[in-house]
Write a protein that holds these residues in place. Structure first.
Motif, PDB file in Angstrom:
ATOM      1  N   LEU A 153       0.838  -1.199   0.000  1.00 21.40           N
ATOM      2  CA  LEU A 153       0.000   0.000   0.000  1.00 21.40           C
ATOM      3  C   LEU A 153       0.871   1.246   0.000  1.00 21.40           C
ATOM      4  CD1 LEU A 153      -1.729  -2.314   1.562  1.00 21.40           C
ATOM      5  CD2 LEU A 153      -3.112  -0.398   2.337  1.00 21.40           C
ATOM      6  N   SER A 154       0.513   2.187  -0.871  1.00 20.32           N
ATOM      7  CA  SER A 154       1.165   3.504  -0.894  1.00 20.32           C
ATOM      8  C   SER A 154       0.279   4.415  -1.728  1.00 20.32           C
ATOM      9  CB  SER A 154       2.561   3.425  -1.515  1.00 20.32           C
ATOM     10  OG  SER A 154       3.062   4.720  -1.772  1.00 20.32           O
ATOM     11  N   ASN A 155      -0.226   5.470  -1.135  1.00 17.65           N
ATOM     12  CA  ASN A 155      -1.127   6.349  -1.873  1.00 17.65           C
ATOM     13  C   ASN A 155      -0.446   6.941  -3.099  1.00 17.65           C
ATOM     14  OD1 ASN A 155      -3.582   7.758  -2.344  1.00 17.65           O
ATOM     15  ND2 ASN A 155      -2.701   9.600  -1.442  1.00 17.65           N
ATOM     16  N   SER A 156       0.784   7.369  -2.933  1.00 19.26           N
ATOM     17  CA  SER A 156       1.530   7.941  -4.067  1.00 19.26           C
ATOM     18  C   SER A 156       2.080   6.869  -4.986  1.00 19.26           C
ATOM     19  CB  SER A 156       2.690   8.799  -3.551  1.00 19.26           C
ATOM     20  OG  SER A 156       3.660   7.984  -2.913  1.00 19.26           O
ATOM     21  N   GLY A 157       2.300   5.691  -4.440  1.00 20.75           N
ATOM     22  CA  GLY A 157       2.939   4.626  -5.208  1.00 20.75           C
ATOM     23  C   GLY A 157       4.438   4.827  -5.338  1.00 20.75           C
ATOM     24  N   VAL A 210       8.911   1.441   0.459  1.00 17.20           N
ATOM     25  CA  VAL A 210       8.207   0.348  -0.226  1.00 17.20           C
ATOM     26  C   VAL A 210       8.859   0.061  -1.582  1.00 17.20           C
ATOM     27  CG1 VAL A 210       6.002  -0.414  -1.197  1.00 17.20           C
ATOM     28  CG2 VAL A 210       6.043   0.850   0.965  1.00 17.20           C
ATOM     29  N   THR A 211       9.100   1.106  -2.365  1.00 15.89           N
ATOM     30  CA  THR A 211       9.657   0.875  -3.709  1.00 15.89           C
ATOM     31  C   THR A 211      11.064   0.267  -3.649  1.00 15.89           C
ATOM     32  OG1 THR A 211      10.459   3.166  -3.804  1.00 15.89           O
ATOM     33  CG2 THR A 211       8.293   2.709  -4.774  1.00 15.89           C
ATOM     34  N   SER A 212      11.796   0.505  -2.553  1.00 16.91           N
ATOM     35  CA  SER A 212      13.130  -0.084  -2.432  1.00 16.91           C
ATOM     36  C   SER A 212      13.069  -1.599  -2.306  1.00 16.91           C
ATOM     37  CB  SER A 212      13.862   0.503  -1.213  1.00 16.91           C
ATOM     38  OG  SER A 212      13.235   0.107  -0.012  1.00 16.91           O
ATOM     39  N   ASN A 250      -2.189   6.135  -7.696  1.00 15.46           N
ATOM     40  CA  ASN A 250      -1.530   6.555  -8.931  1.00 15.46           C
ATOM     41  C   ASN A 250      -1.207   5.336  -9.786  1.00 15.46           C
ATOM     42  OD1 ASN A 250      -0.028   7.662 -10.974  1.00 15.46           O
ATOM     43  ND2 ASN A 250       1.607   8.451  -9.672  1.00 15.46           N
ATOM     44  N   PRO A 251      -2.044   5.034 -10.796  1.00 16.72           N
ATOM     45  CA  PRO A 251      -1.825   3.866 -11.649  1.00 16.72           C
ATOM     46  C   PRO A 251      -0.518   3.914 -12.443  1.00 16.72           C
ATOM     47  CG  PRO A 251      -4.064   4.712 -11.890  1.00 16.72           C
ATOM     48  CD  PRO A 251      -3.296   5.745 -11.132  1.00 16.72           C
ATOM     49  N   ASP A 252       0.079   5.098 -12.578  1.00 14.37           N
ATOM     50  CA  ASP A 252       1.332   5.230 -13.325  1.00 14.37           C
ATOM     51  C   ASP A 252       2.555   5.241 -12.417  1.00 14.37           C
ATOM     52  OD1 ASP A 252       0.032   5.427 -15.830  1.00 14.37           O
ATOM     53  OD2 ASP A 252      -0.417   7.533 -15.440  1.00 14.37           O
ATOM     54  N   SER A 253       2.366   4.955 -11.153  1.00 15.96           N
ATOM     55  CA  SER A 253       3.477   4.994 -10.196  1.00 15.96           C
ATOM     56  C   SER A 253       4.399   3.787 -10.359  1.00 15.96           C
ATOM     57  CB  SER A 253       2.933   5.027  -8.766  1.00 15.96           C
ATOM     58  OG  SER A 253       2.196   3.837  -8.496  1.00 15.96           O
ATOM     59  N   SER A 254       5.553   3.886  -9.749  1.00 18.78           N
ATOM     60  CA  SER A 254       6.526   2.782  -9.798  1.00 18.78           C
ATOM     61  C   SER A 254       5.944   1.509  -9.203  1.00 18.78           C
ATOM     62  CB  SER A 254       7.792   3.167  -9.025  1.00 18.78           C
ATOM     63  OG  SER A 254       8.378   4.324  -9.559  1.00 18.78           O
ATOM     64  N   LEU A 255       5.249   1.648  -8.086  1.00 14.11           N
ATOM     65  CA  LEU A 255       4.673   0.477  -7.423  1.00 14.11           C
ATOM     66  C   LEU A 255       3.584  -0.160  -8.284  1.00 14.11           C
ATOM     67  CD1 LEU A 255       4.433  -1.371  -4.998  1.00 14.11           C
ATOM     68  CD2 LEU A 255       3.000   0.347  -3.877  1.00 14.11           C
ATOM     69  N   ALA A 256       2.722   0.672  -8.857  1.00 13.06           N
ATOM     70  CA  ALA A 256       1.634   0.140  -9.694  1.00 13.06           C
ATOM     71  C   ALA A 256       2.179  -0.596 -10.907  1.00 13.06           C
ATOM     72  CB  ALA A 256       0.709   1.268 -10.117  1.00 13.06           C
ATOM     73  N   ARG A 257       3.175  -0.012 -11.551  1.00  9.40           N
ATOM     74  CA  ARG A 257       3.731  -0.623 -12.778  1.00  9.40           C
ATOM     75  C   ARG A 257       4.445  -1.934 -12.494  1.00  9.40           C
ATOM     76  NH1 ARG A 257       5.479   4.711 -13.836  1.00  9.40           N
ATOM     77  NH2 ARG A 257       7.625   4.063 -13.352  1.00  9.40           N
ATOM     78  N   HIS A 315       1.618  -7.249 -10.303  1.00 12.54           N
ATOM     79  CA  HIS A 315       0.868  -8.199 -11.117  1.00 12.54           C
ATOM     80  C   HIS A 315      -0.609  -7.799 -11.173  1.00 12.54           C
ATOM     81  CE1 HIS A 315       4.460 -10.516  -9.875  1.00 12.54           C
ATOM     82  NE2 HIS A 315       4.335 -11.080 -11.064  1.00 12.54           N
ATOM     83  N   ALA A 316      -1.068  -7.078 -10.154  1.00 14.18           N
ATOM     84  CA  ALA A 316      -2.435  -6.546 -10.134  1.00 14.18           C
ATOM     85  C   ALA A 316      -2.410  -5.243  -9.351  1.00 14.18           C
ATOM     86  CB  ALA A 316      -3.401  -7.533  -9.490  1.00 14.18           C
ATOM     87  N   HIS A 317      -2.960  -4.186  -9.958  1.00 15.07           N
ATOM     88  CA  HIS A 317      -3.003  -2.884  -9.283  1.00 15.07           C
ATOM     89  C   HIS A 317      -4.436  -2.508  -8.988  1.00 15.07           C
ATOM     90  CE1 HIS A 317      -3.361   1.626  -9.388  1.00 15.07           C
ATOM     91  NE2 HIS A 317      -2.555   1.417  -8.362  1.00 15.07           N
TER      92      HIS A 317
END
Length: 324
Positions: A100-104, A109-111, A129-136, A139-141
């Motif tokens: 979970l991360s609102n900004s992604g 988390v991304t580390s 943010n569907p275009d965030s690093s976490l979202a991309r 496997h499912a966003h």
């Protein structure tokens, strides 16, 4: 910082609820193919679900993990900061990670993303943010973004944490239903306190049995049957013929008989009894029997073991045992 003594607290509170309500409603169309994929990843999981998130997202993640664990999906929370300092060892290749991360873009988390990739763990993300690093990288966003936080500064996580929490509940309930998770399954995850008593107790644990069960024959005069009702203190009596249940007679049947002008001294109990009465088995949960009584608007159930009367359970027994 100065306090406005004329501030309208009611208006502020209602505004917050309205904004968060709108945010929740916006989630409905986002229950889509990505949500199905997320559910399937968890259902296919051979390990456990690991939930992670930083700050307020972490608090929400902790609750999501607890909800999953209590509804049939083995899950636990890992703090992303601690994961970078040894707790990554808690995560295995067969696990599914929900991040979970609102900004992604939360650094803690991304580390971890390269480590999840290296492990081969499946990743589900909840971000705004569907275009965030976490979202991309997922496997499912699941998009939990909001147009506006309830915070008037649009800074403090409020609406966004609410949508993440609701999305987590949607996941947990969908999985619960898909697994056919029962009240008895739920009971084993909640053995303590009143909830445990309500769910773990079975009818046989609280029912009246043996000599405690009032019994009369079908041809018993109604006046005599009333003595059986009052002597056992259950507000009812069973009517049995050759060891088989013929019906029951309750306080409610008595009131109806009086309203209809039935002569208590001349009528037989078979004339005023309820023949096709509701029954329960001794091995079912007391909570299930309670629902039967509530649905049928009755105060007692005859407990049957096969064709034989095993006992009687009443609404008062439910109350005394803490089931209600």
């Amino acid at each position: 910082m100065s306090i406005n003594k004329e501030f309208n607290f009611i208006q502020s509170g209602q505004r917050t609820i309205e904004l968060e309500q709108q945010a929740i409603i916006s989630l409905k169309p986002r229950i889509d193919d990505a949500f199905v994929t997320a559910c399937q990843l968890i259902l296919d999981c051979q390990g456990r679900v690991v939930v992670t998130g930083m700050g307020k997202s972490g608090h929400i993640g902790n609750k999501i993990a607890a909800t999953l664990a209590s509804t049939g999906t083995p899950a636990f929370f890992v703090h992303p900061g601690e994961a970078s300092h040894g707790d990554m060892g808690m995560i295995q290749p067969q696990d599914v990670v929900i991040a979970l991360s609102n900004s992604g873009e939360s650094g803690e988390v991304t580390s971890l993303l390269p480590l999840f990739k290296r492990l081969g763990s499946k990743l589900i993300s909840m971000t705004g943010n569907p275009d965030s690093s976490l979202a991309r990288a997922s496997h499912a966003h699941l998009n939990t973004g909001v147009e506006k936080e309830a915070c008037p500064l649009d800074l403090a996580p409020t609406s966004s944490t609410t949508t993440a929490l609701v999305m987590g509940d949607a996941l947990a309930v969908a999985l619960l239903e898909a697994r056919g998770f029962t009240a008895e399954d739920f009971a084993f995850s909640h053995p303590g306190g009143s909830l445990g008593r309500r769910l773990l107790l079975k009818v046989e644990d609280i029912m009246h049995s043996g000599d405690q069960v009032p019994v009369v024959a079908p041809d018993t005069p109604m006046a005599e049957a009333l003595l059986a009702v009052t002597s056992k203190g259950l507000g009812m009596t069973t009517i049995q013929q050759d060891g088989k249940l013929a019906g029951i007679f309750t306080d409610g049947d008595l009131r109806r008989a009086v309203d209809q002008g039935v002569d208590i001294h001349s009528a037989r109990i078979a004339d005023v009894m309820t023949a096709n009465c509701k029954t329960a088995e001794p091995g079912i949960l007391a909570a299930e029997a309670l629902k039967q009584m509530e649905d049928g608007k009755i105060n007692a159930l005859v407990v049957m073991q096969g064709d034989a009367v095993a006992g009687v359970v009443t609404m008062h027994d439910m109350l005394r045992a803490g089931v209600i």
